[in-house]
Every structure is written in structure tokens, then in C-alpha cells.
Design an enzyme around this catalytic site. Structure first.
Site, PDB file in Angstrom:
ATOM      1  N   ALA A  78     -14.740  78.697  25.970  1.00 39.14           N
ATOM      2  CA  ALA A  78     -14.946  77.516  26.805  1.00 39.14           C
ATOM      3  C   ALA A  78     -14.172  77.649  28.107  1.00 39.14           C
ATOM      4  O   ALA A  78     -12.988  77.980  28.097  1.00 39.14           O
ATOM      5  CB  ALA A  78     -14.498  76.259  26.056  1.00 39.14           C
ATOM      6  N   PHE A  79     -14.869  77.417  29.222  1.00 40.24           N
ATOM      7  CA  PHE A  79     -14.236  77.299  30.540  1.00 40.24           C
ATOM      8  C   PHE A  79     -14.061  75.799  30.777  1.00 40.24           C
ATOM      9  O   PHE A  79     -14.940  75.128  31.323  1.00 40.24           O
ATOM     10  CB  PHE A  79     -15.121  77.913  31.619  1.00 40.24           C
ATOM     11  CG  PHE A  79     -15.262  79.409  31.544  1.00 40.24           C
ATOM     12  CD1 PHE A  79     -14.676  80.231  32.500  1.00 40.24           C
ATOM     13  CD2 PHE A  79     -15.986  80.008  30.520  1.00 40.24           C
ATOM     14  CE1 PHE A  79     -14.813  81.611  32.442  1.00 40.24           C
ATOM     15  CE2 PHE A  79     -16.133  81.385  30.446  1.00 40.24           C
ATOM     16  CZ  PHE A  79     -15.545  82.192  31.409  1.00 40.24           C
ATOM     17  N   ASP A  80     -12.929  75.266  30.356  1.00 34.63           N
ATOM     18  CA  ASP A  80     -12.781  73.813  30.301  1.00 34.63           C
ATOM     19  C   ASP A  80     -12.785  73.146  31.671  1.00 34.63           C
ATOM     20  O   ASP A  80     -13.037  71.937  31.767  1.00 34.63           O
ATOM     21  CB  ASP A  80     -11.499  73.443  29.551  1.00 34.63           C
ATOM     22  CG  ASP A  80     -11.623  73.690  28.056  1.00 34.63           C
ATOM     23  OD1 ASP A  80     -12.760  73.670  27.549  1.00 34.63           O
ATOM     24  OD2 ASP A  80     -10.597  73.917  27.401  1.00 34.63           O
ATOM     25  N   MET A 133     -12.239  64.055  32.430  1.00 33.49           N
ATOM     26  CA  MET A 133     -11.849  63.784  31.048  1.00 33.49           C
ATOM     27  C   MET A 133     -10.399  63.335  30.938  1.00 33.49           C
ATOM     28  O   MET A 133      -9.806  63.372  29.861  1.00 33.49           O
ATOM     29  CB  MET A 133     -12.089  65.022  30.190  1.00 33.49           C
ATOM     30  CG  MET A 133     -13.551  65.427  30.134  1.00 33.49           C
ATOM     31  SD  MET A 133     -13.852  66.827  29.054  1.00 33.49           S
ATOM     32  CE  MET A 133     -15.626  67.005  29.230  1.00 33.49           C
ATOM     33  N   VAL A 190     -10.275  67.462  25.971  1.00 30.82           N
ATOM     34  CA  VAL A 190     -11.497  68.259  26.083  1.00 30.82           C
ATOM     35  C   VAL A 190     -11.950  68.595  24.664  1.00 30.82           C
ATOM     36  O   VAL A 190     -11.506  69.574  24.076  1.00 30.82           O
ATOM     37  CB  VAL A 190     -11.267  69.538  26.911  1.00 30.82           C
ATOM     38  CG1 VAL A 190     -12.596  70.247  27.162  1.00 30.82           C
ATOM     39  CG2 VAL A 190     -10.591  69.204  28.238  1.00 30.82           C
ATOM     40  N   ASN A 231     -11.796  68.849  21.042  1.00 32.70           N
ATOM     41  CA  ASN A 231     -10.734  68.774  20.036  1.00 32.70           C
ATOM     42  C   ASN A 231      -9.347  68.974  20.632  1.00 32.70           C
ATOM     43  O   ASN A 231      -8.350  68.530  20.055  1.00 32.70           O
ATOM     44  CB  ASN A 231     -10.968  69.814  18.931  1.00 32.70           C
ATOM     45  CG  ASN A 231     -11.183  71.217  19.474  1.00 32.70           C
ATOM     46  OD1 ASN A 231     -12.171  71.462  20.156  1.00 32.70           O
ATOM     47  ND2 ASN A 231     -10.284  72.134  19.186  1.00 32.70           N
ATOM     48  N   TYR A 232      -9.239  69.626  21.777  1.00 29.65           N
ATOM     49  CA  TYR A 232      -7.933  69.932  22.364  1.00 29.65           C
ATOM     50  C   TYR A 232      -7.517  68.877  23.381  1.00 29.65           C
ATOM     51  O   TYR A 232      -8.359  68.273  24.049  1.00 29.65           O
ATOM     52  CB  TYR A 232      -7.965  71.295  23.059  1.00 29.65           C
ATOM     53  CG  TYR A 232      -7.269  72.388  22.276  1.00 29.65           C
ATOM     54  CD1 TYR A 232      -5.892  72.536  22.321  1.00 29.65           C
ATOM     55  CD2 TYR A 232      -7.991  73.264  21.479  1.00 29.65           C
ATOM     56  CE1 TYR A 232      -5.250  73.526  21.609  1.00 29.65           C
ATOM     57  CE2 TYR A 232      -7.359  74.265  20.758  1.00 29.65           C
ATOM     58  CZ  TYR A 232      -5.984  74.389  20.827  1.00 29.65           C
ATOM     59  OH  TYR A 232      -5.345  75.372  20.107  1.00 29.65           O
ATOM     60  N   GLY A 235     -14.376  74.782  34.746  1.00 28.67           N
ATOM     61  CA  GLY A 235     -15.641  75.101  35.408  1.00 28.67           C
ATOM     62  C   GLY A 235     -16.867  74.654  34.655  1.00 28.67           C
ATOM     63  O   GLY A 235     -17.911  74.372  35.258  1.00 28.67           O
ATOM     64  N   TYR A 293      -4.751  68.550  26.677  1.00 27.15           N
ATOM     65  CA  TYR A 293      -3.903  69.322  27.586  1.00 27.15           C
ATOM     66  C   TYR A 293      -3.155  68.371  28.514  1.00 27.15           C
ATOM     67  O   TYR A 293      -3.757  67.476  29.117  1.00 27.15           O
ATOM     68  CB  TYR A 293      -4.740  70.268  28.447  1.00 27.15           C
ATOM     69  CG  TYR A 293      -5.533  71.304  27.677  1.00 27.15           C
ATOM     70  CD1 TYR A 293      -4.936  72.497  27.272  1.00 27.15           C
ATOM     71  CD2 TYR A 293      -6.869  71.101  27.355  1.00 27.15           C
ATOM     72  CE1 TYR A 293      -5.656  73.454  26.578  1.00 27.15           C
ATOM     73  CE2 TYR A 293      -7.598  72.051  26.664  1.00 27.15           C
ATOM     74  CZ  TYR A 293      -6.986  73.220  26.279  1.00 27.15           C
ATOM     75  OH  TYR A 293      -7.714  74.165  25.586  1.00 27.15           O
TER      76      TYR A 293
END
Length: 746
Positions: free
Chosen positions: A411-413, A422, A494, A496-497, A415, A499
Site C-alpha cells: 500500500a502507498f498510503d 484520513m 489508514v 487497520n493502521y 499516493g 500513524y
């Protein structure tokens, strides 16, 4: 609290405050049939927001929320606007409860200021009115229909020349950058709208084959479409699942791997992975619907196929982290109060921040999130420039499992999705402590309507331990100073994660960038007796694959002006001989990185490598060029093979440092459109031009990686891990700039 009570806001909806769920921690289902029965038995009729006491240092309350609402239950999905509004609802409720707990003690306040025309600045993000106006102009001039999606509506940042011409209090140019996609034709356009004249400056077609980022409402629409698919419903029934409302569907970008089916080439694709809740508030990531992958065309919202790699039994244990499921909180944690009775030491004027000789502006974009502009330090009677602009430019998360059903996971979170859009609404006393100043963020939904993300950015001071200290044992003289730092941050969820991105400013002239990683690991199911080869069993028959989080930060330096150069510094030890007769000698060796290809570099712990940005035209009192050094923190190379498909699109990850000649169009490390990009773009392509980068306007790109080898202690929600880097003055000042920090104020 007994029974159910209600809090009512002046303009908002009611919030039900409920007693704790009777669900026991660690509840589990051992068989698929039991899972299906339990799903039906535990379904709740409506979404609810509830509070419960929690173990917090301030002794207050934090919130738990049933994440399933009636729209999702009926298969309609949740719109982007609905997603934002629900986030704001939760944040408002949390803020109310945290404020009640804190204001009673006088420990914390929310410091706010009101922007006015006098404080407006060319770098300020678009206002809701400007977003509305930009969309109106595009619709009127370019006949954009109602089916088109506005991927982004953001500030078209002023040029260097426009900023040189800017004078405070005088009118200045104002423009919006708009990206519009037509699902009917598949064509996207980039436009620049002049907000002063109400005209379209430019309108350029995006080249065929390039896909804009996936929007939040496409996520929700994808989930609803997948749950309507007969093939997907058949795969559920095959596994004993009769209630699709309890299925979570995560839309993963499809990427490009060279094995795409001819009929799918050129389509806007996602690969949807699914997970099953036992009841609406349950953590679905504890029960992956392993091996079932729905491939969907986002333009038509039709499932093209469902790949079923065979039934794998669900893991037996629940993995719940929400408050209603947790054990009783610890009883021995006493309050820790953070008070500033005289208010904070920072000043905020509009979006400009002044603190302890620092001065900078807070920006925000839907793609990058928090952006810093015009970072300066007051040295004597001069405001000295350090950074023109700083932001997180790109990130990629490659997973290491080579199985057919898993190898496309990456995943490019930034781009592919956009972390700014988010961003979480932050909550006083829960996300930020002390006397806090929040900044809202304004983005658009895909229909071009402005949406405000309340409290998206947090600004506050923190105690940071000892700043400097010395004791003279001969005469007993001793001095010590406490360090304070100013933190500006935001969090993004994003999938499940989660940041957190933090910029910390210190009184000694240094800047630390820190990424905090938390949330829930991506999971897959294990067959009975299976031992994972490319992951760790974190709970019975639940696997978390090995993966990396690779970040690229774009730093546009202006160290005492725009003409900068970069040196690489390594520690070396001469061979034994006349220069090293005793074998103890070692020295720092600096190498000028003169061109872009020579500036493709990697970290090297064996030589204590760092990089120094200097201005040859400005000298300190010792006759040395002034500079700042970039000091790496945790890092690693990408562990995928050099010819791996993900690395073609994430070419920026092949080096840890890149230096490029300044070009305002070169903003993102993987290029403008990494989503399904056929060949890859960005830094490897730009630096192939091998432009000179000495005594010129340049950009520094630092790439750093966290390699996640999961552990059982990371489940069901991860304790925060952090990594990042430092920017430290290196000959920029004549001496320690923190000598004038006063002794601790008690």
C-alpha cells in the site's frame, strides 16, 4: 452511571451514554458454524456511542463506539461526508468528556484564535468558501457533470516569485489545484482555478493509464458492492456466513504486476480483502476471510471476479481492543497533571506559530496532511531561514508473504489514498496534553463539497528532560536547564493502521521528525497445525505477516538562503602508518554530492554517516559555511528483490537520501500517480537527468524504514513504535543557542 443517559449539544445529535457491554474479554468462537450463529444472535439494531471509565492519567473518561451504522447494515455503505461527520461526532463527544475531566482540575485548556483577513497568508490552506468557489468555477467553465468525482481540491501553492512579491496586508494571488475524475469515460483532468478572477488557468488531461488516488467514499461504495456480489455471497455461505452485514471489506489498491488479465488492463481496480465480525462492535481483523479476494472496478462499482483460494477455518479467538471489551482498568495509576497557569509560551497568529525564537506556518493538504512552511529561527536581530517547506511525501508498506493470495499486498498510503483526508479529529487529554492549540483542516468530499476535519492538527509544549547540565567537582558550581519542546502533529487512520506524524522543535535549534505507528496489524488465517513461514503466529491460528513501513520526507531547505549544497560525512580510520602510528586515529571525512546521481545514497551505521546541508555564501565566526545536519534514526533497506513489482513503483525506497534540483512540480517521491502506475515514476526518473546540485535551490529527500517482525504483544492493538530523524544545527550558530534558557520555572 445507571441505565442510559443523554447528552445534547446545541446543534448536534444526541449521544447515548450506555452501561458497559456484558461481553466478556477474550470471548471466542471455535467453529465456523458457531460463528455464524453468534453473528446472528449478537447483531445490534443501531449504531451507538458510549463512554466508560478508563485508565487515564487525568482520571477522565474515553470513548468506545460501535462502528456499524444503519447504512452499512443495509448495504448502502458510508459516504465520505458521512465518514467525516461521524468522525467529528465521535471527536466532539470525546472532547466533551475529556474537557469535563480536565477543566474541573484546571489542568488543560484549548487555546484557540480566530483567523481574520489581516492574518491571511498565501500559504494558508483553502477555506471552505474557496473550495466551494473552485468547484463552482470548474463545473461552470468545464461542464463537469454530477457523476464526476473531485479527487482533491487543495491550495495551488504560490511560486517563489509570488512569495518574493508578497507584502503583508496587500492582496495576493490565490488559486486552487483541482483533480477531477469522470467515471464514465475514465478520464481525469488537473485544473488550476484562479480564485481572484473566477477563471480556469489550466485544464490538462491526465495521461491514459494513470489512476488518481482512491477516495474515502470509493472505499465505502466498494464494500457495499462486494457485499451485493453473488459470487462473494456464495463464498461466504461456503464458509458458513449468512449475514454479510458483519463482513468488513477493505479495498486494497490493485497495483501492477505484469500478470493482469487483458480485459482488466486500463480499469480502475481494487483487490478487496474481507474479515468477519462476531457482532457489530467486534474486531473483524481477528477473523480474516482468508483466500477470498474480490476484484472490483471502481468506475462501475462492479465485481469483475472473486478469487477463492480455498476454505481456511477462522481463528478461534476474539481480538477486541475497544473499551467495552477490556478488563477492568488498573487501580493504582495516580493523576499526572500538566498545567500552564500563565498560558502557553507560543503565540499563534492565523496559521503562523512563534515559540522560543522559532517561527513557521502550519499548512495542510488532503494528500500529505501536515505541511510546514517558511521555518525560521531568530538569532539576535535576524530571522534566519532553515526550511522553505517540509512534509511527508510518500510511504509504502510492502508485505513479505509470497503466496499467490498474498503477494500483491502493498500500500502507498499517501499516493494511493491520501493521509490528509484520513486525519483523525484529535481530542484534548486523550491525544494531546497541556495547553493545546488546534488547527482545523478543510478538504472536499468527492462531490466537491467542503468538509471540515475538526482539530486535525495539534500544537502544544512538552517537557523534554534535561537540555544541558554540568557540575564542576572542584568548586561545586553546577548548572542545569530543563528542555522544553514544541510539538505539532496529526494522526491518520489508514484502514487497520494508525500513524502519528510529529514535528518537534527544540530550544537548541534542532528539529526532530517522528512517526508513531499503532493500530491493528494486517492478518491472515492459519490452517490447524500450520507454521507460518513469512509471518508470526500472534494468536491461535492468526498470522501477522512480515512487512515494512517505508516513509519519504521531502525537505526543501533554505539554510540562510536558497543557494545550498549537501555533503556526506563518514567516519574513517586511516591505515596504520605515519598518519596513524598507534592505530587509534579516526576522523570525519566530508564528500560533496555535486550531482543528482552522485547524491543517491544509503545510511551506513558502520561509518556513523550523516549529511550536512550548507550555504557556502554564509560563514560563521570561525569562517566555516553555516549548515544543518540530517542525522538518521532507525532505518533499513527494502527487503524485496530488486526486480519485485512493488519496487518498480516504489523506486524511491532503493536509496535513503536523494538530492534533486528544485522543481515545484516534483512534489511526490513516487510521482503524482503511483496508483496502478505501469512503470513507476518519481525520484529514479527525475534524478536520471543528473542535474547539478551545488550552490543552488535544491530539495533533500530522506527515506527511512521500520521493519515489523510482529510479536504476540502487538495484538490486538499495537503499542506505539516510533522512528524518524533529526535536523541539527552544524555551524549554523556560533555557540550553543540554548545558553539563555532560564533555570526551571516551578
Amino acid at each position: 452511571m445507571r441505565g442510559s443517559e443523554t447528552l445534547r449539544g446545541e446543534t448536534g445529535p444526541s449521544l447515548s451514554i450506555l452501561p458497559l457491554s456484558a461481553e466478556r474479554p477474550g470471548a471466542s468462537l471455535s467453529r465456523t458454524a458457531r460463528l455464524s450463529d453468534t453473528i446472528a444472535a449478537r447483531a445490534r439494531p443501531t449504531a451507538q456511542v458510549s463512554f466508560r471509565p478508563a485508565a487515564r492519567g487525568f482520571g477522565g473518561r474515553c470513548l468506545t463506539m460501535d462502528p456499524v451504522d444503519q447504512n452499512q447494515r443495509e448495504g448502502r455503505g458510508l459516504s465520505r461526508r458521512g465518514f467525516f461527520e461521524r468522525s467529528s461526532l465521535v471527536a466532539s463527544a470525546m472532547t466533551a468528556m475529556c474537557a469535563l475531566a480536565h477543566d474541573a482540575r484546571g489542568a488543560e485548556r484549548d487555546e484557540t484564535t480566530v483567523d481574520s483577513d489581516q492574518t491571511r497568508h498565501p500559504f494558508d490552506p483553502l477555506t471552505p468558501h474557496e473550495i466551494t468557489e473552485a468547484v463552482r468555477v470548474i463545473r461552470a467553465v468545464k461542464s463537469v457533470g454530477p457523476a464526476c468525482r473531485f479527487i482533491t481540491v487543495a491550495l495551488a501553492e504560490p511560486s517563489r516569485a509570488e512569495m518574493r512579491a508578497y507584502r503583508p496586508g496587500e492582496p495576493f494571488p490565490r488559486a486552487a489545484a483541482v483533480l477531477v475524475m469522470d467515471p464514465g469515460s475514465g478520464q481525469s483532468h488537473e485544473g488550476i482555478v484562479d480564485l481572484r478572477s473566477g477563471t480556469v488557468r489550466s485544464w490538462d488531461a491526465v495521461p491514459q493509464g494513470l489512476q488518481p488516488s482512491v477516495t474515502v467514499d470509493e472505499f465505502a461504495e466498494c464494500e457495499a458492492a462486494v457485499k451485493r456480489s453473488p459470487e462473494f455471497l456464495a463464498a461466504l455461505r461456503k464458509r458458513g456466513i449468512d449475514d454479510p452485514s458483519l463482513v468488513m471489506v477493505d479495498a486494497w489498491s490493485a497495483g501492477t504486476y505484469g500478470d493482469e488479465k487483458p480485459e482488466e488492463i486500463g480499469k480502475r481496480l481494487v483487490r478487496a480483502l474481507a474479515f468477519v465480525r462476531a457482532e457489530p462492535g467486534d474486531n473483524g481483523y481477528a477473523r480474516p476471510l482468508d483466500g477470498v479476494i474480490a476484484v472490483l472496478d471502481l468506475h462501475t462499482m462492479k465485481v469483475l471476479r472473486v478469487d477463492d483460494h480455498g476454505v481456511v477455518p477462522f481463528p478461534p479467538d476474539a481480538g477486541n481492543w475497544a473499551g467495552a471489551y477490556l478488563p477492568a482498568p488498573r487501580k493504582d495509576l495516580k493523576p499526572l497533571l500538566i498545567t500552564q497557569p500563565d498560558g502557553p509560551s507560543f503565540t499563534v497568529v492565523g496559521r503562523e506559530v512563534l515559540w522560543q525564537k522559532w517561527r513557521f506556518r502550519v499548512g495542510f493538504t488532503p494528500r500529505e496532511g501536515l505541511v510546514l512552511h517558511d521555518v525560521r529561527y531568530r538569532d539576535g536581530d535576524r530571522d534566519r531561514s532553515i526550511l522553505h517547506r517540509a512534509s511527508v511525501s510518500e510511504m509504502v508498506v510492502p508485505y513479505g508473504d509470497p503466496a499467490e493470495k498474498y503477494f500483491r499486498k502493498n500500500a502507498f498510503d499517501i499516493g494511493e489514498y491520501g493521509i490528509g483526508a484520513m486525519a483523525n479529529p484529535l481530542v484534548l487529554g486523550c491525544d494531546c496534553l497541556g495547553t493545546v492549540r488546534y488547527f482545523d483542516a478543510h478538504v472536499s468530499d468527492s462531490r466537491g463539497r467542503p468538509v471540515t476535519l475538526k482539530n486535525a492538527v495539534c500544537l502544544h509544549e512538552e517537557d523534554a528532560g534535561v537540555l544541558w547540565k554540568h557540575t564542576d567537582w572542584r568548586n561545586g558550581q553546577s548548572e542545569v536547564r530543563r528542555a522544553r519542546r514544541l510539538s505539532v502533529s496529526f494522526f491518520a487512520a489508514v484502514g487497520n493502521y494508525d500513524y502519528g506524524f510529529f514535528w518537534h522543535f527544540s530550544q537548541d535549534g534542532s528539529i526532530q521528525f517522528e512517526v508513531k505507528l499503532t493500530g491493528i496489524m494486517n492478518t491472515s488465517a492459519l490452517s490447524p497445525g500450520e507454521v507460518p513461514g513469512y509471518g508470526v503466529e500472534i494468536a491461535p491460528r492468526l498470522n501477522a505477516p512480515f512487512h515494512q513501513h517505508i516513509f519519504a520526507v521531502r525537505l526543501d531547505p533554505g539554510v540562510d538562503g536558497p543557494a545550498n549544497a549537501v555533503y556526506e560525512v563518514n567516519m574513517v580510520s586511516p591505515r596504520r602508518g605515519p598518519d596513524n602510528p598507534h592505530g587509534n586515529a579516526f576522523r570525519a571525512e566530508a564528500t560533496l554530492l555535486a550531482r543528482e546521481t552522485a547524491a543517491r545514497r544509503r545510511v551506513n551505521g558502520a561509518t556513523s554517516r550523516f549529511w550536512r546541508v550548507v550555504n557556502h555564501g554564509q560563514k560563521n565566526r570561525l569562517g566555516q559555511p553555516v549548515g544543518y545536519r540530517l542525522v538518521p534514526g532507525e532505518n533499513a533497506p527494502p527487503f524485496v528483490q530488486p526486480d519485485a513489482a512493488v519496487l518498480k513503483r516504489a523506486g524511491f525506497a532503493t536509496n535513503h537520501l536523494w538530492v534533486t534540483a528544485y522543481d515545484p512540480k516534483q512534489r511526490y517521491a513516487a510521482g503524482d500517480y503511483p496508483n496502478q502506475h505501469p512503470t513507476g515514476a518519481g525520484l529514479p526518473v527525475w534524478t536520471a537527468a543528473d542535474r547539478p546540485v551545488v550552490d543552488t535551490d535544491l530539495v533533500l529527500w530522506y527515506v527511512f524504514a521500520h521493519t515489523h517482525v510482529p510479536r504476540p504483544e502487538d495484538w490486538p492493538v499495537m503499542p506505539v513504535g516510533s522512528l524518524g530523524f533529526w535536523l541539527k544545527p552544524d555551524g549554523f550558530f556560533d555557540r550553543n543557542p540554548a545558553l539563555d534558557v532560564p533555570a526551571s520555572l516551578i
